[in-house]
Design a protein around this motif. Structure first.
Motif, PDB file in Angstrom:
ATOM      1  N   GLY A 176       0.933   5.756   2.433  1.00  0.00           N
ATOM      2  CA  GLY A 176       0.431   4.390   2.500  1.00  0.00           C
ATOM      3  C   GLY A 176      -1.011   4.325   2.027  1.00  0.00           C
ATOM      4  N   ASN A 177      -1.794   3.441   2.627  1.00  0.00           N
ATOM      5  CA  ASN A 177      -3.194   3.258   2.240  1.00  0.00           C
ATOM      6  C   ASN A 177      -3.980   4.551   2.441  1.00  0.00           C
ATOM      7  OD1 ASN A 177      -6.102   2.530   2.595  1.00  0.00           O
ATOM      8  ND2 ASN A 177      -5.314   0.476   2.197  1.00  0.00           N
ATOM      9  N   LYS A 178      -4.526   5.075   1.362  1.00  0.00           N
ATOM     10  CA  LYS A 178      -5.211   6.369   1.420  1.00  0.00           C
ATOM     11  C   LYS A 178      -6.448   6.337   2.321  1.00  0.00           C
ATOM     12  CE  LYS A 178      -3.589   8.006  -3.075  1.00  0.00           C
ATOM     13  NZ  LYS A 178      -3.984   8.491  -4.424  1.00  0.00           N
ATOM     14  N   LYS A 179      -7.137   5.189   2.364  1.00  0.00           N
ATOM     15  CA  LYS A 179      -8.317   5.080   3.227  1.00  0.00           C
ATOM     16  C   LYS A 179      -7.924   5.170   4.700  1.00  0.00           C
ATOM     17  CE  LYS A 179     -11.153   2.305   0.076  1.00  0.00           C
ATOM     18  NZ  LYS A 179     -11.879   1.022  -0.095  1.00  0.00           N
ATOM     19  N   HIS A 180      -6.755   4.644   5.028  1.00  0.00           N
ATOM     20  CA  HIS A 180      -6.289   4.686   6.410  1.00  0.00           C
ATOM     21  C   HIS A 180      -5.744   6.061   6.774  1.00  0.00           C
ATOM     22  CE1 HIS A 180      -5.508   0.030   6.284  1.00  0.00           C
ATOM     23  NE2 HIS A 180      -6.743   0.375   5.967  1.00  0.00           N
ATOM     24  N   ILE A 181      -5.142   6.716   5.810  1.00  0.00           N
ATOM     25  CA  ILE A 181      -4.522   8.017   6.090  1.00  0.00           C
ATOM     26  C   ILE A 181      -5.576   9.067   6.403  1.00  0.00           C
ATOM     27  CG2 ILE A 181      -3.199   9.915   5.100  1.00  0.00           C
ATOM     28  CD1 ILE A 181      -1.632   7.837   3.504  1.00  0.00           C
ATOM     29  N   GLY A 182      -6.602   9.151   5.556  1.00  0.00           N
ATOM     30  CA  GLY A 182      -7.596  10.201   5.743  1.00  0.00           C
ATOM     31  C   GLY A 182      -7.014  11.561   5.409  1.00  0.00           C
ATOM     32  N   HIS A 183      -7.586  12.589   5.985  1.00  0.00           N
ATOM     33  CA  HIS A 183      -7.147  13.959   5.723  1.00  0.00           C
ATOM     34  C   HIS A 183      -6.239  14.427   6.854  1.00  0.00           C
ATOM     35  CE1 HIS A 183      -7.196  18.048   4.246  1.00  0.00           C
ATOM     36  NE2 HIS A 183      -7.548  18.464   5.450  1.00  0.00           N
ATOM     37  N   PHE A 235      -0.577   0.194  10.566  1.00  0.00           N
ATOM     38  CA  PHE A 235      -0.997  -1.045   9.909  1.00  0.00           C
ATOM     39  C   PHE A 235      -0.561  -1.041   8.447  1.00  0.00           C
ATOM     40  CE2 PHE A 235      -4.387  -4.034   8.372  1.00  0.00           C
ATOM     41  CZ  PHE A 235      -4.052  -5.104   9.190  1.00  0.00           C
ATOM     42  N   TYR A 236      -1.221  -0.256   7.629  1.00  0.00           N
ATOM     43  CA  TYR A 236      -0.836  -0.115   6.230  1.00  0.00           C
ATOM     44  C   TYR A 236      -0.494   1.340   5.894  1.00  0.00           C
ATOM     45  CZ  TYR A 236      -2.512  -4.864   5.256  1.00  0.00           C
ATOM     46  OH  TYR A 236      -2.685  -6.227   5.227  1.00  0.00           O
ATOM     47  N   HIS A 237      -0.121   2.130   6.877  1.00  0.00           N
ATOM     48  CA  HIS A 237       0.286   3.505   6.614  1.00  0.00           C
ATOM     49  C   HIS A 237       1.317   3.926   7.655  1.00  0.00           C
ATOM     50  CE1 HIS A 237      -2.566   4.309   9.861  1.00  0.00           C
ATOM     51  NE2 HIS A 237      -2.162   5.575   9.897  1.00  0.00           N
ATOM     52  N   THR A 238       1.990   5.028   7.369  1.00  0.00           N
ATOM     53  CA  THR A 238       3.038   5.560   8.244  1.00  0.00           C
ATOM     54  C   THR A 238       2.898   7.071   8.305  1.00  0.00           C
ATOM     55  OG1 THR A 238       4.492   3.800   7.435  1.00  0.00           O
ATOM     56  CG2 THR A 238       5.519   5.565   8.704  1.00  0.00           C
ATOM     57  N   CYS A 239       3.206   7.657   9.445  1.00  0.00           N
ATOM     58  CA  CYS A 239       3.201   9.112   9.607  1.00  0.00           C
ATOM     59  C   CYS A 239       4.496   9.551  10.275  1.00  0.00           C
ATOM     60  CB  CYS A 239       2.012   9.565  10.457  1.00  0.00           C
ATOM     61  SG  CYS A 239       0.382   9.285   9.719  1.00  0.00           S
ATOM     62  N   ALA A 240       4.899  10.772  10.018  1.00  0.00           N
ATOM     63  CA  ALA A 240       6.128  11.301  10.608  1.00  0.00           C
ATOM     64  C   ALA A 240       6.027  12.811  10.782  1.00  0.00           C
ATOM     65  CB  ALA A 240       7.342  10.953   9.739  1.00  0.00           C
ATOM     66  N   VAL A 241       6.746  13.302  11.782  1.00  0.00           N
ATOM     67  CA  VAL A 241       6.836  14.745  12.027  1.00  0.00           C
ATOM     68  C   VAL A 241       8.119  15.262  11.394  1.00  0.00           C
ATOM     69  CG1 VAL A 241       6.945  16.561  13.772  1.00  0.00           C
ATOM     70  CG2 VAL A 241       5.575  14.506  14.192  1.00  0.00           C
ATOM     71  N   GLY A 242       7.987  16.266  10.534  1.00  0.00           N
ATOM     72  CA  GLY A 242       9.143  16.840   9.879  1.00  0.00           C
ATOM     73  C   GLY A 242       9.849  17.858  10.758  1.00  0.00           C
ATOM     74  N   ILE A 243      11.023  18.254  10.341  1.00  0.00           N
ATOM     75  CA  ILE A 243      11.773  19.249  11.095  1.00  0.00           C
ATOM     76  C   ILE A 243      11.049  20.589  11.085  1.00  0.00           C
ATOM     77  CG2 ILE A 243      13.192  20.116   9.186  1.00  0.00           C
ATOM     78  CD1 ILE A 243      15.579  19.949  11.220  1.00  0.00           C
ATOM     79  N   ASP A 244      10.102  20.757  10.133  1.00  0.00           N
ATOM     80  CA  ASP A 244       9.260  21.957  10.086  1.00  0.00           C
ATOM     81  C   ASP A 244       8.033  21.830  10.982  1.00  0.00           C
ATOM     82  OD1 ASP A 244       7.851  20.068   8.678  1.00  0.00           O
ATOM     83  OD2 ASP A 244       7.600  21.273   6.865  1.00  0.00           O
ATOM     84  N   HIS A 266       0.821  -1.213   0.000  1.00  0.00           N
ATOM     85  CA  HIS A 266       0.000   0.000   0.000  1.00  0.00           C
ATOM     86  C   HIS A 266       0.860   1.271   0.000  1.00  0.00           C
ATOM     87  CE1 HIS A 266      -3.667  -2.349   0.908  1.00  0.00           C
ATOM     88  NE2 HIS A 266      -2.848  -3.100   1.611  1.00  0.00           N
ATOM     89  N   GLY A 267       2.139   1.135  -0.262  1.00  0.00           N
ATOM     90  CA  GLY A 267       3.025   2.292  -0.291  1.00  0.00           C
ATOM     91  C   GLY A 267       3.452   2.764   1.087  1.00  0.00           C
ATOM     92  N   GLN A 268       3.219   1.947   2.114  1.00  0.00           N
ATOM     93  CA  GLN A 268       3.568   2.347   3.477  1.00  0.00           C
ATOM     94  C   GLN A 268       5.073   2.396   3.720  1.00  0.00           C
ATOM     95  OE1 GLN A 268       2.182  -0.540   2.487  1.00  0.00           O
ATOM     96  NE2 GLN A 268       2.313  -2.147   4.048  1.00  0.00           N
ATOM     97  N   SER A 269       5.838   1.810   2.792  1.00  0.00           N
ATOM     98  CA  SER A 269       7.300   1.828   2.912  1.00  0.00           C
ATOM     99  C   SER A 269       7.951   2.757   1.902  1.00  0.00           C
ATOM    100  CB  SER A 269       7.860   0.398   2.754  1.00  0.00           C
ATOM    101  OG  SER A 269       7.444  -0.421   3.822  1.00  0.00           O
TER     102      SER A 269
END
Length: 311
Positions: free
Chosen positions: A103-110, A87-96, A70-73
Motif C-alpha cells: 500500500g502507501n509506502k509512507k505508511h508502510i515504512g521499513h 488506513f491506506y496499507h495492509t500487513c499480513a503474517v505469512g505461513i513462514d 495506494h495499492g492497499q488492495s
C-alpha cells in the motif's frame, strides 16, 4: 506498572493467576483469543481476507477489494495465516511467520525482519508481536505510537496515532497519542482480546465477565460498555460490534452496522469473527462464508468476490 496492585489481589481467590518470570501475575497459555482465526480485516475503505484452498488445512492466499488508490488492495502472492487492513496499507503474517506489508509506502515504512505471531496495521503505522513476545513497530511515529513498551505481549492493536498491547497477564498497556483517552486503558481490568479503531477508541472483551468495555472517544456512544458474554469485539470508526456467546452480533454507536436485512431472520446464521472498517463491516460465518454490509460510501469494500470462502 499501573493496575498491578489490583490484579495481585485477585491471585488470592483465583487459581488462574500464577507468578510470571517478570514478577507479574500471568494467565495460563491460551487465555486470549486465537489470533490465527483472524482471516478477514476491514480497513478504512478496503477489505482483505484469507481465502480457503482445497487440500490446504492452514492459511491461504490473500484477496483484497475496495479502494486501491495506494495499492492497499494488491496483496502479494504466498500463503498467509493472519491479515490486518489499515488506513491506506495492509500487513499480513505469512505461513513462514514473516510479515509483508503493501500500500502507501509512507505508511508502510521499513518492515522489520524476524518471526512474528501477529501483526496490526493502523492509520499511518504498524506493529507486530514477535515470537519472543516483544512488540516492534514501524511507520509514522509522531506521537511515539511506534515506540512500544518493553516486555512480553500476546496481542497488539494499532489505531490512529496510538497503539495498545495485551500483556501475558491480561492487562492492557497503550502508547502514543492520548487526546481522547485512547491510550488510557482501565487499570483494574483483565482482557482476553482488544481492538483499536482508526478513530480514537479502543474496546476489549474482559477475561472474567466476558463483557465489553471501551475507552477513548465516545461522541457517538461507540464506547458504551456492554454486558456479556461476548467472544470477540471489533472497534470501527464511529461504532463497535461484538460477537455474543451464541455467535450472533450486537453493534452500537453512530451507524450500528448490523448485518444487512437480507441476512436477518436466519436463526442458523452465526459468526466466528467480525471486523469493522470506516463505513462497512464483515463477518465470517461458522461455515466459512464471508458477509459484508455497509452504511455509506465504502468504495466497494463490502462487495465480497463471488464464491469466496474464508480459510
Amino acid at each position: 506498572m499501573r493496575g498491578v496492585i489490583s490484579i495481585l489481589s485477585l491471585m488470592v481467590s483465583s487459581p488462574l493467576f500464577v507468578l510470571g518470570d517478570n514478577g507479574f501475575p500471568s494467565l495460563p497459555p491460551g487465555f486470549h483469543n486465537d489470533l490465527d482465526d483472524v482471516s478477514v480485516s476491514a480497513g478504512y475503505f478496503h477489505t482483505c481476507a484469507i481465502e480457503a484452498r482445497p487440500g490446504q488445512d492452514f492459511g491461504g492466499t490473500l484477496k483484497c477489494w475496495g479502494d486501491n488508490k495506494h495499492g492497499q488492495s494488491d496483496p502479494p502472492e504466498g500463503t498467509f495465516v493472519q491479515v490486518s487492513a489499515g488506513f491506506y496499507h495492509t500487513c499480513a503474517v505469512g505461513i513462514d511467520e514473516q510479515v509483508k506489508c503493501w500500500g502507501n509506502k509512507k505508511h508502510i515504512g521499513h518492515v522489520p525482519k524476524g518471526l512474528f505471531t501477529q501483526v496490526s496495521a493502523g492509520e499511518f503505522h504498524s506493529c507486530g508481536v514477535m515470537k519472543d513476545g516483544s512488540v516492534v513497530c514501524w511507520g509514522a511515529n509522531h506521537f511515539n505510537e511506534a515506540t512500544p513498551n518493553s516486555g512480553d505481549f500476546v496481542q497488539v492493536t494499532c489505531g490512529s496515532s496510538s497503539t495498545c498491547g495485551l500483556r501475558q497477564n491480561g492487562l492492557v498497556e497503550c502508547w502514543g497519542k492520548n487526546d481522547m483517552g485512547q491510550s488510557d486503558p482501565p487499570a483494574n481490568k483483565v482482557y482476553k482480546q482488544i481492538s483499536s479503531s482508526l478513530n480514537k477508541h479502543v474496546c476489549g472483551v474482559e477475561h472474567d465477565t466476558e463483557a465489553v468495555s471501551c475507552w477513548g472517544s465516545n461522541i457517538r456512544e461507540q464506547s458504551e460498555p456492554q454486558e456479556g458474554p461476548f467472544q470477540q469485539v471489533s472497534a470501527g470508526a464511529f461504532s463497535t460490534c461484538a460477537i455474543r456467546e451464541d455467535q450472533t452480533v450486537l453493534c452500537w454507536g453512530a451507524h450500528q452496522p448490523i448485518p444487512h436485512i437480507s441476512m436477518q431472520g436466519d436463526e442458523d446464521l452465526v459468526y466466528d469473527q467480525i471486523s469493522l472498517g470506516m463505513d462497512h463491516a464483515c463477518g465470517v460465518t461458522a461455515d466459512g462464508d464471508l458477509h459484508c454490509w455497509y452504511t455509506g460510501s465504502d468504495h466497494g469494500a463490502h462487495n465480497v468476490p463471488l464464491g469466496f470462502s474464508v480459510a
